[in-house]
Design an enzyme around this catalytic site. Structure first.
Site, mmCIF file in Angstrom:
data_model
loop_
_atom_site.group_PDB
_atom_site.id
_atom_site.type_symbol
_atom_site.label_atom_id
_atom_site.label_comp_id
_atom_site.label_asym_id
_atom_site.label_seq_id
_atom_site.Cartn_x
_atom_site.Cartn_y
_atom_site.Cartn_z
ATOM 1 N N HIS A 1 3.046 3.428 -9.020
ATOM 2 C CA HIS A 1 2.913 1.989 -9.298
ATOM 3 C C HIS A 1 4.173 1.456 -9.982
ATOM 4 O O HIS A 1 4.588 0.324 -9.734
ATOM 5 C CB HIS A 1 1.673 1.729 -10.154
ATOM 6 C CG HIS A 1 0.397 2.101 -9.446
ATOM 7 N ND1 HIS A 1 0.125 1.699 -8.154
ATOM 8 C CD2 HIS A 1 -0.677 2.848 -9.830
ATOM 9 C CE1 HIS A 1 -1.055 2.184 -7.781
ATOM 10 N NE2 HIS A 1 -1.560 2.887 -8.778
ATOM 11 N N ASP B 1 0.818 -1.206 0.000
ATOM 12 C CA ASP B 1 0.000 0.000 0.000
ATOM 13 C C ASP B 1 0.859 1.266 0.000
ATOM 14 O O ASP B 1 1.914 1.292 0.630
ATOM 15 C CB ASP B 1 -0.907 -0.021 1.238
ATOM 16 C CG ASP B 1 -2.079 0.933 1.101
ATOM 17 O OD1 ASP B 1 -2.281 1.483 0.002
ATOM 18 O OD2 ASP B 1 -2.789 1.124 2.102
ATOM 19 N N GLU C 1 0.191 -13.515 12.063
ATOM 20 C CA GLU C 1 0.736 -12.374 12.805
ATOM 21 C C GLU C 1 0.734 -11.189 11.852
ATOM 22 O O GLU C 1 0.966 -11.366 10.647
ATOM 23 C CB GLU C 1 2.173 -12.669 13.250
ATOM 24 C CG GLU C 1 2.283 -13.786 14.246
ATOM 25 C CD GLU C 1 1.592 -13.464 15.569
ATOM 26 O OE1 GLU C 1 1.654 -12.298 16.002
ATOM 27 O OE2 GLU C 1 0.994 -14.384 16.154
ATOM 28 N N LEU D 1 10.243 -21.187 -4.585
ATOM 29 C CA LEU D 1 9.306 -20.224 -3.985
ATOM 30 C C LEU D 1 7.930 -20.293 -4.654
ATOM 31 O O LEU D 1 7.833 -20.262 -5.880
ATOM 32 C CB LEU D 1 9.883 -18.807 -4.147
ATOM 33 C CG LEU D 1 8.954 -17.641 -3.789
ATOM 34 C CD1 LEU D 1 8.692 -17.585 -2.280
ATOM 35 C CD2 LEU D 1 9.550 -16.302 -4.253
HETATM 36 C C1 FPP Z 1 -1.879 0.177 -3.420
HETATM 37 O O1 FPP Z 1 -1.388 1.496 -3.329
HETATM 38 C C2 FPP Z 1 -1.268 -0.489 -4.556
HETATM 39 C C3 FPP Z 1 -1.955 -1.009 -5.613
HETATM 40 C C4 FPP Z 1 -3.421 -0.937 -5.711
HETATM 41 C C5 FPP Z 1 -1.256 -1.643 -6.734
HETATM 42 C C6 FPP Z 1 -0.063 -2.485 -6.378
HETATM 43 C C7 FPP Z 1 0.697 -2.699 -7.618
HETATM 44 C C8 FPP Z 1 2.037 -2.783 -7.726
HETATM 45 C C9 FPP Z 1 2.948 -2.773 -6.575
HETATM 46 C C10 FPP Z 1 2.722 -2.878 -9.051
HETATM 47 C C11 FPP Z 1 2.079 -3.700 -10.136
HETATM 48 C C12 FPP Z 1 2.016 -5.141 -9.857
HETATM 49 C C13 FPP Z 1 2.651 -6.121 -10.560
HETATM 50 C C14 FPP Z 1 2.402 -7.540 -10.220
HETATM 51 C C15 FPP Z 1 3.579 -5.828 -11.653
HETATM 52 P P1 FPP Z 1 -2.401 2.701 -3.583
HETATM 53 O O2 FPP Z 1 -2.357 3.061 -5.025
HETATM 54 O O3 FPP Z 1 -3.758 2.366 -3.069
HETATM 55 O O4 FPP Z 1 -1.714 3.816 -2.719
HETATM 56 P P2 FPP Z 1 -2.439 4.997 -1.921
HETATM 57 O O5 FPP Z 1 -3.183 4.343 -0.799
HETATM 58 O O6 FPP Z 1 -1.288 5.827 -1.456
HETATM 59 O O7 FPP Z 1 -3.337 5.715 -2.876
#
Ligand code: FPP
Length: 286
Positions: free
Chosen positions: A67, A50, A237, A161
């Protein structure tokens, strides 16, 4: 005893400090981490990645840049998990609710996904990593779906893994799907209703065959599970790290593993006490 000490002692007696801390925020002030010994490592780690959006906005960048930076962190954490012998790693990459984000953001995430599965698959396969997608793959756009199915097929026989990436995933939807599969199995005469037990249910989840999650990590300081792996997290946990996902690295990961290794896991029992031979009416599980 001074009056001050007596007042404190009485205060402690009537308001005892909590004996078990189940939530530990990891802050920058924590001591330098050391990788716990293999027997103290979690078998299954789940991560809610997040904070990509906040990371980008804080730098005056579009959310998609967050992202992209988050994908770098993800690559590093997968490598670390492989290096350290973690058995299974489940990453929450895209929830069923994430479709409600702007067209640009969803498009950017889908683009990153495709790029990731194209550029990384050789290395992952070489490292003997087995990829499983948790979620409704059929509901993904065609190019992504094809890439995901290819990655799963290509690595299906790998024994290293277990890398689970949750995409188009919702925990309640996963539970509902398992219930539907069980109902179908009963209707088709494959099982009787009495055969439905916890093992039968778990065998119909996307994580079938994997151990439950031992450790859940969530970055960005938010302390909730957001519909991620509700069945599998029952006894996990939880470690919450304040940093935003793109800033999460090996050192912070190791800190989370050290915090986990220091936890007292009792699974509803009492340490050092033999199980009772009586069958209680209700389990007192904490
Ligand atoms: C949450 O942060 C993150 C996501 C919804 C996307 C996670 C994706 C990646 C880490 C990269 C792409 C994945 C792959 C498998 C290549 P948020 O956008 O909700 O952050 P915020 O809460 O600060 O708005």
């Amino acid at each position: 005893m001074s009056l001050d000490k007596l007042t404190r002692a009485l205060g402690d007696m009537f308001n005892p400090k909590p004996r078990y801390i189940t939530v530990t925020p990891v802050t920058d002030k924590s001591a330098e981490p050391v990788l716990p010994p293999p027997q103290a490592l979690p078998r299954h780690v789940a991560i809610i990645m997040d904070g990509n959006g906040r990371w980008a906005t804080g730098r005056g960048l579009p959310r998609s840049a967050g992202h992209a930076a988050g994908t770098e962190a993800l690559r590093e954490i997968i490598r670390a998990s492989d290096d350290w012998g973690i058995g299974a790693l489940s990453l929450y990459a895209f929830s069923t609710e994430n479709w409600s984000r702007s067209k640009e953001e969803v498009g950017a995430l889908m683009g990153l996904l495709l790029k990731y599965f194209t550029s990384e698959i050789d290395e992952l396969d070489e490292k003997n990593v087995r990829i499983t997608i948790l979620g409704d793959v059929d509901g993904m756009p065609e190019p992504q779906r094809d890439a995901l199915v290819r990655a799963m097929q290509r690595t299906a026989k790998n024994t290293g893994l277990r890398l689970n990436i949750a995409l188009n995933y919702g925990g309640r939807a996963e539970l509902t799907r398992a219930a539907r599969l069980l109902a179908q199995a009963v209707r088709d005469g494959e099982i009787e209703p009495e055969d439905i037990d916890e093992d039968a249910f778990a065998a119909r989840l996307y994580t079938a065959g994997l151990p439950d999650v031992d450790l859940l990590i969530r970055t960005s300081g938010e302390m909730r599970t957001s519909n991620f792996l509700p069945w599998q997290l029952t006894y996990a946990e939880m470690v919450f790290d304040d940093c935003l996902w793109p800033d999460f690295d090996r050192t912070r990961y190791m800190k989370c593993l050290s915090v986990y290794a220091g936890r007292d896991r009792r699974f509803g029992g009492v340490k050092g006490q033999m199980p009772s031979t009586d069958t209680p009416d209700k389990e007192d599980a904490t």
